[in-house]
Design a protein around this motif. Structure first.
Motif, short mmCIF file in Angstrom:
data_model
loop_
_atom_site.label_atom_id
_atom_site.label_comp_id
_atom_site.label_asym_id
_atom_site.label_seq_id
_atom_site.Cartn_x
_atom_site.Cartn_y
_atom_site.Cartn_z
N PRO A 1 21.61 -0.49 -10.35
CA PRO A 1 20.22 -0.33 -10.82
C PRO A 1 20.09 0.73 -11.91
CG PRO A 1 20.26 -0.48 -8.44
CD PRO A 1 21.69 -0.40 -8.89
N GLN A 2 20.87 1.82 -11.83
CA GLN A 2 20.79 2.88 -12.84
C GLN A 2 21.26 2.40 -14.20
OE1 GLN A 2 22.33 3.22 -9.86
NE2 GLN A 2 20.79 4.44 -8.82
N GLY A 3 22.10 1.38 -14.23
CA GLY A 3 22.62 0.85 -15.48
C GLY A 3 21.78 -0.28 -16.05
N GLN A 4 20.65 -0.56 -15.44
CA GLN A 4 19.79 -1.65 -15.89
C GLN A 4 18.39 -1.12 -16.18
OE1 GLN A 4 19.89 -4.64 -12.86
NE2 GLN A 4 22.10 -4.89 -12.99
N ARG A 5 17.68 -1.81 -17.05
CA ARG A 5 16.29 -1.47 -17.34
C ARG A 5 15.48 -1.72 -16.07
NH1 ARG A 5 13.30 -4.03 -22.45
NH2 ARG A 5 14.06 -2.19 -23.50
N GLN A 6 14.59 -0.78 -15.74
CA GLN A 6 13.80 -0.89 -14.51
C GLN A 6 12.32 -0.75 -14.81
OE1 GLN A 6 15.19 2.16 -11.87
NE2 GLN A 6 17.02 1.04 -11.32
N ILE A 7 11.52 -1.47 -14.05
CA ILE A 7 10.07 -1.34 -14.11
C ILE A 7 9.65 -0.50 -12.91
CG2 ILE A 7 7.87 -2.55 -13.97
CD1 ILE A 7 9.29 -4.96 -15.24
N PHE A 8 8.94 0.58 -13.18
CA PHE A 8 8.47 1.48 -12.13
C PHE A 8 6.96 1.34 -12.04
CE2 PHE A 8 7.00 5.73 -10.81
CZ PHE A 8 7.68 5.84 -9.61
N LEU A 9 6.45 0.94 -10.87
CA LEU A 9 5.01 0.76 -10.65
C LEU A 9 4.53 1.83 -9.67
CD1 LEU A 9 4.87 -3.11 -10.28
CD2 LEU A 9 4.31 -1.74 -12.28
N ARG A 10 3.62 2.69 -10.13
CA ARG A 10 3.06 3.75 -9.30
C ARG A 10 1.65 3.35 -8.88
NH1 ARG A 10 4.08 9.43 -8.80
NH2 ARG A 10 5.62 9.19 -10.44
N HIS A 11 1.43 3.32 -7.58
CA HIS A 11 0.15 2.91 -6.98
C HIS A 11 -1.01 3.75 -7.50
CE1 HIS A 11 -2.66 1.79 -3.75
NE2 HIS A 11 -3.00 3.05 -3.78
N GLU A 12 -2.08 3.07 -7.88
CA GLU A 12 -3.33 3.74 -8.27
C GLU A 12 -4.46 3.36 -7.33
OE1 GLU A 12 -4.42 5.94 -10.74
OE2 GLU A 12 -2.29 6.36 -10.86
N ASN A 13 -4.59 2.05 -7.05
CA ASN A 13 -5.71 1.57 -6.25
C ASN A 13 -5.31 0.25 -5.59
OD1 ASN A 13 -8.31 1.40 -5.19
ND2 ASN A 13 -9.15 0.47 -7.03
N ILE A 14 -5.87 0.00 -4.42
CA ILE A 14 -5.64 -1.29 -3.76
C ILE A 14 -6.92 -1.68 -3.03
CG2 ILE A 14 -4.73 -0.29 -1.63
CD1 ILE A 14 -2.73 -2.68 -1.56
N ARG A 15 -7.22 -2.96 -3.05
CA ARG A 15 -8.37 -3.50 -2.31
C ARG A 15 -7.89 -4.68 -1.49
NH1 ARG A 15 -12.33 -3.91 -7.31
NH2 ARG A 15 -12.37 -1.72 -7.80
N LEU A 16 -8.28 -4.71 -0.26
CA LEU A 16 -7.97 -5.84 0.60
C LEU A 16 -8.95 -6.95 0.29
CD1 LEU A 16 -6.39 -7.06 3.00
CD2 LEU A 16 -8.12 -6.04 4.49
N LEU A 17 -8.45 -8.10 -0.13
CA LEU A 17 -9.30 -9.24 -0.44
C LEU A 17 -9.44 -10.16 0.76
CD1 LEU A 17 -7.99 -10.11 -4.01
CD2 LEU A 17 -9.97 -8.70 -3.38
N LYS A 18 -8.33 -10.32 1.49
CA LYS A 18 -8.35 -11.24 2.64
C LYS A 18 -7.24 -10.85 3.59
CE LYS A 18 -8.50 -16.18 3.59
NZ LYS A 18 -8.34 -17.52 3.04
N SER A 19 -7.59 -10.72 4.87
CA SER A 19 -6.58 -10.42 5.88
C SER A 19 -5.77 -11.68 6.17
CB SER A 19 -7.24 -9.94 7.17
OG SER A 19 -7.88 -8.72 6.96
#
Length: 159
Positions: free
Chosen positions: A123-141
């Protein structure tokens, strides 16, 4: 005289309505997702023992891709997104969510370039996408036939 003063004051107020910070500080890379949790969010720890939550959201491209030249349509594909949350308040809420929940997620997006000294197969030798949580809403259980409308498990108790 008073009209000129009011006009000058109005000009100052309207000039303040715009940000005085540089455009660079307002740059933003954000990803908005509507999908389903692939599994119940997991509590993890960094090397310095800081707690964080990792969760994955599955999205499906809809409508499906355009038809092939022969008229057949390729299958829709599912993309898995891993999001990390380092916010303790958000982490408490994330612990209440379950696999299969439909959610709306806002995450900051960062593309990390590979380490030139790392093995390209790691993984360190490959391009990575890092997603940092900002907000979440539950739409449907998620639908769970083992729970009744009160959220309690149904079924008979053993004697």
């Amino acid at each position: 005289m008073f009209a000129a003063t009011r006009t000058a004051a109005a000009a100052r107020v309207s000039a303040r309505a715009f940000s005085t910070t540089s455009a660079r500080s307002a740059d933003l890379a954000k990803l908005l997702l509507i999908g389903r949790l692939g599994k119940t969010p997991e509590v993890k720890r960094t090397r310095t023992e800081k707690e964080y939550i990792a969760y994955s959201v599955a999205t499906t491209n809809y409508p499906p891709p355009p038809p092939n030249p022969d008229g057949s349509r390729p299958e829709s594909t599912t993309t898995w997104h891993t999001i990390l949350s380092f916010n303790p308040a958000a982490n408490n809420y994330l612990r209440t969510l379950h696999k299969g929940s439909q959610v709306y997620v806002e995450a900051n997006f960062e593309l990390r370039e590979p380490d030139p000294n790392a093995d390209p197969d790691t993984p360190q030798g490959q391009r990575q996408i890092f997603l940092r949580h900002e907000n979440i809403r539950l739409l449907k259980s998620p639908y769970n036939p083992d729970h009744n409308s009160n959220g309690e498990e149904s079924g008979e108790e053993e004697s």
